[in-house]
Enzyme design. Structure first.
Site, PDB file in Angstrom:
ATOM      1  N   GLU A 117      65.382  27.796 -44.799  1.00 30.59           N
ATOM      2  CA  GLU A 117      65.891  28.292 -46.085  1.00 30.59           C
ATOM      3  C   GLU A 117      66.501  29.684 -45.975  1.00 30.59           C
ATOM      4  O   GLU A 117      66.020  30.653 -46.571  1.00 30.59           O
ATOM      5  CB  GLU A 117      64.755  28.306 -47.120  1.00 30.59           C
ATOM      6  CG  GLU A 117      64.224  26.928 -47.388  1.00 30.59           C
ATOM      7  CD  GLU A 117      63.220  26.840 -48.535  1.00 30.59           C
ATOM      8  OE1 GLU A 117      63.094  25.774 -49.125  1.00 30.59           O
ATOM      9  OE2 GLU A 117      62.557  27.848 -48.826  1.00 30.59           O
ATOM     10  N   GLU A 145      62.581  18.770 -46.657  1.00 27.60           N
ATOM     11  CA  GLU A 145      61.471  19.078 -47.556  1.00 27.60           C
ATOM     12  C   GLU A 145      61.741  18.434 -48.906  1.00 27.60           C
ATOM     13  O   GLU A 145      62.846  18.563 -49.444  1.00 27.60           O
ATOM     14  CB  GLU A 145      61.323  20.590 -47.788  1.00 27.60           C
ATOM     15  CG  GLU A 145      60.758  21.360 -46.635  1.00 27.60           C
ATOM     16  CD  GLU A 145      60.515  22.835 -46.963  1.00 27.60           C
ATOM     17  OE1 GLU A 145      60.202  23.147 -48.125  1.00 27.60           O
ATOM     18  OE2 GLU A 145      60.657  23.657 -46.043  1.00 27.60           O
TER      19      GLU A 145
HETATM   20  C1  BG6 Z   1      59.953  25.879 -49.440  1.00 31.62           C
HETATM   21  C2  BG6 Z   1      59.382  26.388 -48.160  1.00 31.62           C
HETATM   22  O1  BG6 Z   1      60.470  26.988 -50.045  1.00 31.62           O
HETATM   23  O2  BG6 Z   1      59.122  25.312 -50.399  1.00 31.62           O
HETATM   24  C3  BG6 Z   1      57.943  26.012 -47.892  1.00 31.62           C
HETATM   25  O3  BG6 Z   1      60.204  26.108 -47.057  1.00 31.62           O
HETATM   26  C4  BG6 Z   1      57.179  25.966 -49.201  1.00 31.62           C
HETATM   27  O4  BG6 Z   1      57.440  26.921 -46.966  1.00 31.62           O
HETATM   28  C5  BG6 Z   1      57.803  24.913 -50.077  1.00 31.62           C
HETATM   29  O5  BG6 Z   1      55.826  25.752 -49.030  1.00 31.62           O
HETATM   30  C6  BG6 Z   1      57.066  24.638 -51.376  1.00 31.62           C
HETATM   31  O6  BG6 Z   1      56.839  25.810 -52.077  1.00 31.62           O
HETATM   32  P1  BG6 Z   1      55.373  26.219 -52.550  1.00 31.62           P
HETATM   33  O7  BG6 Z   1      55.531  27.555 -53.179  1.00 31.62           O
HETATM   34  O8  BG6 Z   1      54.950  25.180 -53.515  1.00 31.62           O
HETATM   35  O9  BG6 Z   1      54.550  26.230 -51.335  1.00 31.62           O
END
Ligand code: BG6
Length: 474
Positions: free
Chosen positions: A179, A372
């Site tokens: 990211e 993701e």
């Molecule tokens: C993304 C990241 O921003 O979102 C992860 O690459 C992160 O590291 C994921 O965990 C989800 O966000 P959060 O705040 O729910 O953990």
């Protein structure tokens, strides 16, 4: 239904959110270790509060996380049981170079990841490796100022080169920075940036971003030279901004908000800063710190594929009074009345995934990789020891459906899909354990209590069928 036969189904994690073992195996201290649970986390993550040492008042969840450092065999076995074709993980920089500027890497750290990759191969799992997922050695932050310093390029390139050489033949899919556009939103986490009073924060971020972009290109070059089999991707926190209304002012605001993310990927994919990005930098009162040779480095070493995270779409309004009404992965957004939200206020928009995929593919014409996606939710272990996470299954089902539509109906080229936090891990945004994404429950709570026992949830068995049927059985 026809996803390609070699479609890479799997799950994703990041070292600092799952490994723990923060002071084991010769590992050095990293920025992410010092991210506390609680209200101060946001201030530290945005570089507004200095937290360069542990203190007694805070709890630091990354120190132990879910202890994958000691459980990786058991965890990868479970990924194998689900039928994963790929597992996305990241390297903790400080396991390889504990301070960051050493001559020689730490063999214990290298061996740790080699064992992980070999374990993956045992189950036919292709590793997908993020070289840098939100971590930076504290030594480099304290002595060099993090990514604002151009010397960081050399330290990072050395890390990348060490990895490419050591894991040649074991790893072929690489992401340079997780990211990369997060640098404008969570700069201490994304680039080890802490801002001194009176400093021009924007200039620091533009400088650091340029250094990361040059470093990313140099790593891409090396990856291709060391092993022509290597495939290198960039990685964007995606989720398109919609205009709040059809008022042209709102539409224009949405274009501008989207560009604040696209501009990084444009450089990595096209090989140059587009005109609007240069104008943007100027408007911020900043200068992009180009040095001799940078232009050629960026131009000649573009990425092979575009990877991204998608949790939600976002909404822009030209009316400044609307401001931030909710958040979507740390990015501000106006609330979308057509959508439901998660318990953490992230809007749920499966069709937004199809939209985002189409926009990215139209723009870059390179294969995409969803690395993701998922729902952060609180789970309950029933008396019989099971976890019935039907809400998670529902979220994933709808998103996978939209993903398949983008491939089948719209012709988007997609290499694979890895859900976020395939095993419960600590949240990046909040530091909580309670915000779970996994197919595998980990017995650990926000305060660090629990046995660390792993329990497959209902979604575990559901995802296994999805993979088995290559997405035909949702
Ligand atoms: C993304 C990241 O921003 O979102 C992860 O690459 C992160 O590291 C994921 O965990 C989800 O966000 P959060 O705040 O729910 O953990």
């Amino acid at each position: 239904m026809s996803l390609p036969k070699n479609f890479l189904w799997g799950g994703a994690t990041a070292a600092n959110q799952c490994e723990g073992g923060f002071n084991e195996g010769g590992r050095g201290l990293a920025n992410v270790d010092l991210m506390p649970l609680g209200a101060d986390r946001y201030l530290v993550g945005t570089g507004q509060k200095k937290m360069f040492r542990f203190d007694e008042e805070h709890f630091y969840p990354a120190k132990t996380a879910v202890d994958m450092y000691h459980h990786y065999k058991e965890d990868i076995k479970l990924f194998g049981e689900m039928g994963f074709k790929t597992y996305r993980l990241s390297i903790a920089w400080t396991r390889i170079f504990p301070k960051g500027d050493e001559e020689k890497p730490n063999e214990e750290g290298l061996a740790f990841y080699e064992n992980i990759f070999r374990e993956c191969r045992k189950y036919g799992i292709e590793p997908l490796v993020t070289i840098n997922h939100f971590d930076c050695p504290m030594y480099l932050i304290e002595n060099y100022g993090g990514w604002r310093n151009r010397k960081m390029i050399d330290f990072y390139v050395k890390l990348a080169q060490t990895l490419f050489k050591r894991y040649k033949g074991l790893v072929k899919y690489w992401l340079t920075f997780n990211e990369i556009n997060m640098i404008l939103h969570f700069p201490f986490v994304a680039a080890g940036l802490y801002f001194e009073k009176g400093e021009n924060d924007k200039q620091v971020m533009v400088t650091a971003a340029h250094h990361e972009l040059v470093a990313s290109s140099l790593a891409t070059k090396l990856a291709h030279e060391i092993d022509p089999e290597n495939q290198v991707g960039c990685m964007m926190a995606a989720g398109s901004y919609y205009p709040e209304t059809c008022n042209p002012e709102d539409y224009w605001k949405a274009i501008c908000d989207n560009r604040e993310s696209y501009m990084f990927i444009d450089v990595q994919s096209w090989g140059y800063y587009p005109a609007y990005a240069k104008k943007w930098a100027k408007r911020q009162g900043t200068v992009i710190p180009f040095e001799k040779g940078d232009e050629e480095i960026l131009r000649d070493n573009t990425v092979d594929f575009i990877s991204f995270s998608y949790y939600s779409s976002r909404v822009s309004s030209a009316n400044p009074e609307k401001g931030k009404q909710t958040e979507s992965n740390i990015f501000a957004s106006v609330v979308n009345p057509y959508l439901k939200s998660s318990d953490w206020g992230w809007m749920i928009d499966p069709m937004g995934l199809r939209i985002t995929m189409n926009e990215l593919y139209d723009r870059y014409r390179k294969p995409l990789f969803i690395v993701e996606n998922g729902l952060g939710a609180a789970d309950t272990v029933e008396e019989d020891g099971t976890v019935a996470d039907d809400y998670r299954i529902e979220y994933l089902k709808e998103h996978i459906r939209a993903m398949i539509e983008a491939v089948e109906e719209d012709g988007v080229e997609l290499l694979g899909y890895t859900t976020w936090g395939c095993i419960d891990l600590i949240s990046n945004g909040t530091g909580e354990m309670k915000k779970r994404y996994g197919f595998i429950y980990v017995d650990r709570d926000n305060e660090g209590n629990g046995t660390m026992q792993r329990i497959p949830k209902k979604s575990f068995y559901w995802y296994k069928k999805v993979i088995e049927s290559n997405g035909n059985c949702l």
